[in-house]
Design a protein around this motif. Structure first.
Motif, short mmCIF file in Angstrom:
data_model
loop_
_atom_site.label_atom_id
_atom_site.label_comp_id
_atom_site.label_asym_id
_atom_site.label_seq_id
_atom_site.Cartn_x
_atom_site.Cartn_y
_atom_site.Cartn_z
N ILE A 1 0.84 -1.19 0.00
CA ILE A 1 0.00 0.00 0.00
C ILE A 1 0.88 1.24 0.00
N TYR A 2 0.48 2.24 -0.81
CA TYR A 2 1.25 3.48 -0.90
C TYR A 2 0.26 4.63 -1.06
N THR B 1 0.03 19.32 -5.96
CA THR B 1 1.39 19.10 -5.47
C THR B 1 2.00 17.97 -6.29
N PHE B 2 3.33 17.89 -6.26
CA PHE B 2 4.05 16.87 -7.03
C PHE B 2 4.68 15.88 -6.05
N LEU B 3 4.42 14.59 -6.29
CA LEU B 3 4.86 13.54 -5.37
C LEU B 3 5.53 12.42 -6.14
N PRO B 4 6.50 11.73 -5.51
CA PRO B 4 7.13 10.58 -6.18
C PRO B 4 6.24 9.35 -6.10
N LEU B 5 6.31 8.53 -7.12
CA LEU B 5 5.69 7.21 -7.07
C LEU B 5 6.59 6.28 -6.27
N PRO B 6 6.11 5.12 -5.87
CA PRO B 6 6.96 4.19 -5.10
C PRO B 6 8.27 3.90 -5.82
N ILE B 7 9.35 3.89 -5.06
CA ILE B 7 10.67 3.58 -5.61
C ILE B 7 10.87 2.06 -5.52
N VAL B 8 10.98 1.42 -6.65
CA VAL B 8 11.13 -0.04 -6.71
C VAL B 8 12.32 -0.38 -7.60
N SER B 9 12.94 -1.51 -7.33
CA SER B 9 14.16 -1.90 -8.04
C SER B 9 13.86 -2.62 -9.35
N ARG C 1 -5.06 6.15 -2.47
CA ARG C 1 -4.28 5.02 -1.94
C ARG C 1 -4.06 4.02 -3.07
N LEU C 2 -2.80 3.62 -3.27
CA LEU C 2 -2.43 2.67 -4.32
C LEU C 2 -2.14 1.31 -3.72
N TYR C 3 -2.44 0.27 -4.51
CA TYR C 3 -2.05 -1.09 -4.17
C TYR C 3 -1.20 -1.60 -5.34
N TYR C 4 0.03 -2.03 -5.05
CA TYR C 4 0.88 -2.50 -6.16
C TYR C 4 1.57 -3.80 -5.78
N THR C 5 2.07 -4.49 -6.80
CA THR C 5 2.61 -5.84 -6.63
C THR C 5 3.71 -6.10 -7.65
N SER C 6 4.60 -7.04 -7.31
CA SER C 6 5.64 -7.47 -8.26
C SER C 6 5.14 -8.59 -9.16
N HIS C 7 3.94 -9.12 -8.87
CA HIS C 7 3.34 -10.13 -9.74
C HIS C 7 2.72 -9.41 -10.94
N LEU C 8 3.44 -9.43 -12.06
CA LEU C 8 3.09 -8.58 -13.19
C LEU C 8 1.89 -9.13 -13.95
N ARG C 9 1.09 -8.20 -14.45
CA ARG C 9 -0.01 -8.54 -15.35
C ARG C 9 0.52 -8.55 -16.79
N LYS C 10 -0.32 -8.95 -17.71
CA LYS C 10 0.10 -9.11 -19.10
C LYS C 10 0.29 -7.77 -19.80
N TYR C 11 -0.52 -6.75 -19.44
CA TYR C 11 -0.52 -5.49 -20.18
C TYR C 11 -0.34 -4.30 -19.23
#
Length: 615
Positions: free
Chosen positions: A192-193, A212-220, A326-336
């Motif tokens: 959650i972010y 305002t300007f905000l960064p998105l989650p920093i991921v590797s 509120r964002l929900y994100y994952t490393s399990h990638l979708r197709k598109y």
């Protein structure tokens, strides 16, 4: 042995012949639910079958008296239908399909089109479950369509069905909603972010756009955002009109702090590609299972512009807010990867709506033949899965229509009963394919009977907008494709002397005597005028082209006829907005039998007779 063979044949025949009905039973779980009143004592569950066009409701009310549920229109409850039921003190059940002859009086319909599935009272709640067709042949029943529906509920303290205004409620609901995801199957690594404006003092003004300007989650590595929802403070909910998140180009130089989005500092209006949004009345939104908003790659935005539109109509002082998304994100990638294309009329004072209009249509054209050139790479077909409609208070209806090779192809999405208080992202019942070269037209219909001056396009709630956001995949770099009419042509058609300065023509329009004849002339001139089409990319590159507004051919509706699946019209290709292309609903408990070929049934019948003769 022959008896065993005969029994097996009968069993096989019973398995392959589908049941003729397809309705949810008295205990079938219903997928959708909503409280219908502010005190949360009226709770509605519902579900539907697009193939049979049958909808099932379950109404639960904290009362030992009668309860009622139905559909009404925007302006009055008179003529609305209401299915009424309850349990008498002796345990007997009563149930009736009725309608409102005036604001206080109910009368039973001549045709009873609702089917009772259950009615109970347990001392605290009265619960009524019933089904009805989307469209009955009874003129005293309101159709249930793919538009926003005004759901009418009422209840009493005893078993005498009589309307009381304090116990009668109307709530706008999009009943025929489709979800392409499974809420119960969240990724195990979901993170959650929050993107929010913290402790912002809401100005004492009718309209404020805070940015305002905000960064998105920093991921590797690459991740996908798969869900977003509003983050609102309970006591400020009525002040937050909409929240938008715009992706910024990675080469952009962005300001710091919080400021008016469209004020003196133009830097706070940078970044124009919407990647997610929420508006008043909306809920959380989860993307289809194959689609996500990409973050973490060199092509993805690292920063966003968060825009919150506040409406402080009462000019209340000292109100602080910390709303956001509120964002929900994952490393399990979708197709598109998801993209969002903004269509409609350019939000600018050239867009105008006369006062005193029962109906006034505005048009915004999009031509996609320059998309590939502006994208800098080949553009794949854009597969549209969902959409968000947006006007302000005068808006009554919107639709987006697709054309290919000069011919109308389809209506992508529409709402003929738009409600400013219910703006939510909606999944389409079937995916729509937009090819490079297609033209897209947005039509917005307004009503200004309560206004005595011209309404112009603008960011304030008392101004107007005409926008549709299409959620599509795979993503490209085009952020918006908006049109506006030649205002000089419009002024000339109204018999006014036009100026080369478009803004001076707005003064001309403001001073016109807006008779019904002039209103119709203005609408006709706006449609016939050459449209300028402005296309913009995520990197703020802009290119204009021109075009003409094509005609919209409405889908014909045939006579209302009864059928085995409910009262529907077989000639109508799209009676409820969804019938043209029904899709399988994932994780649904509804049985939707496929049609079994008549030839196969006859063959089985002949085989059975032959076997009986042999035996």
């Amino acid at each position: 042995m022959s008896c065993v063979l005969l029994f097996r044949l009968f069993l096989l025949l019973g398995l392959v012949i589908p049941s003729q009905g397809s309705r949810l039973g008295p205990t079938s779980p219903l997928r959708y639910s909503r409280f219908l009143d502010s005190s949360n004592i009226i709770f509605l569950r519902w579900d539907f079958d697009l193939q049979t066009e049958i909808i099932t409701f379950e109404l639960q009310v904290q009362t030992s008296g009668w309860v009622g549920l139905g559909i009404t229109n925007r302006y009055t409850n008179v003529g609305g239908d209401l299915v009424v039921g309850g349990v008498l003190p002796d345990g007997k059940v009563y149930f009736s399909d009725q309608h409102l002859v005036d604001e206080d009086t109910l009368e039973e319909d001549g045709s009873q089109d609702a089917e009772l599935l259950g009615l109970t009272e347990d001392g605290l709640y009265t619960t009524m479950r019933f089904s009805r067709p989307f469209r009955s042949c009874d003129p005293q029943d309101q159709d249930i369509t793919s538009d926003t529906m005004r759901v009418l509920t009422a209840y009493g303290l005893d078993d005498t069905p009589k309307l009381h205004r304090k116990r009668t409620f109307v709530k706008s609901i999009f009943l025929l909603q489709i979800f392409y995801h499974d809420d119960t199957d969240a990724p195990e690594d979901a993170i959650i972010y929050d993107l929010e404006i913290t402790d912002f003092l809401i100005p004492e003004a009718d309209t404020t756009y805070a940015c305002t300007f905000l960064p998105l989650p920093i991921v590797s590595k690459k991740h996908h955002i798969y869900k977003f929802e509003p983050k609102l403070l309970a006591h400020n909910e009525t002040m937050v009109h909409h929240i938008l998140v715009y992706a910024c180009g990675n080469a952009s130089t962005l300001p710091t702090g919080i400021d008016e989005c469209y004020g003196f500092d133009a830097a706070f209006s940078l970044c124009s590609q919407v990647i997610m949004g929420w508006a008043v009345g909306g809920l959380s939104y989860q993307l289809p299972d194959e689609v996500g908003i990409s973050i973490g790659t060199p092509l993805d935005p690292q920063w966003i512009r968060l825009e919150i539109h506040y409406s402080n109509f009462h000019n209340l002082p000292g109100i602080y807010d910390s709303s956001g998304i509120r964002l929900y994100y994952t490393s399990h990638l979708r197709k598109y990867d998801l993209g969002i294309l903004e269509l409609g009329v350019l939000t600018f004072p050239i867009h105008f709506i006369p006062p005193g209009a029962e109906s006034f249509k505005s048009y915004g054209l999009c031509k996609t033949d320059k998309f590939e050139e502006m994208n800098g790479a080949p553009v794949n077909d854009m597969i549209v899965a969902s959409y968000l409609l947006h006007t302000h208070l005068a808006g009554r209806a919107l639709r987006a229509v697709q054309y290919r090779n000069g011919k109308q192809l389809r209506t992508i999405c529409k709402d003929d009963s738009y409600d400013f208080s219910l703006q939510e992202t909606r999944d389409l019942p079937h995916l729509v394919d937009i090819k490079p070269g297609d033209e897209l037209l947005v039509e917005c219909n307004y009503q200004t009977l309560d206004r005595d001056s011209t309404t112009f396009g603008g960011i304030s709630t008392i101004n107007e907008m005409c926008l549709i956001f299409l959620f599509y995949y795979p993503r490209n770099n085009i952020s918006s494709c908006l049109g506006f009419p030649d205002i000089i042509y419009v002024a000339n058609e109204l018999g006014e002397e036009a100026s080369e300065n478009p803004m001076e023509n707005l003064i001309v329009l403001e001073n016109i005597d807006w008779t019904p004849e002039n209103i119709r002339k203005a609408e006709k001139a706006c449609k016939e005028a050459r449209q300028t089409v402005m296309i913009k990319t995520i990197n703020e590159l802009i290119e204009n082209t021109t075009g003409w507004i094509p005609d919209i051919t409405p889908a014909p509706r045939g006579p209302c006829l009864e059928s085995s699946g409910g009262k529907v019209e077989p000639q109508d290709k799209n009676p409820a907005g969804f019938r043209a292309a029904p899709v399988a609903l994932p994780h649904s408990n509804m049985a939707t039998p496929a049609a079994f070929p008549l030839a196969a049934l006859l063959w089985l019948h002949g085989a059975l007779l032959w076997l009986l003769v042999i035996l």
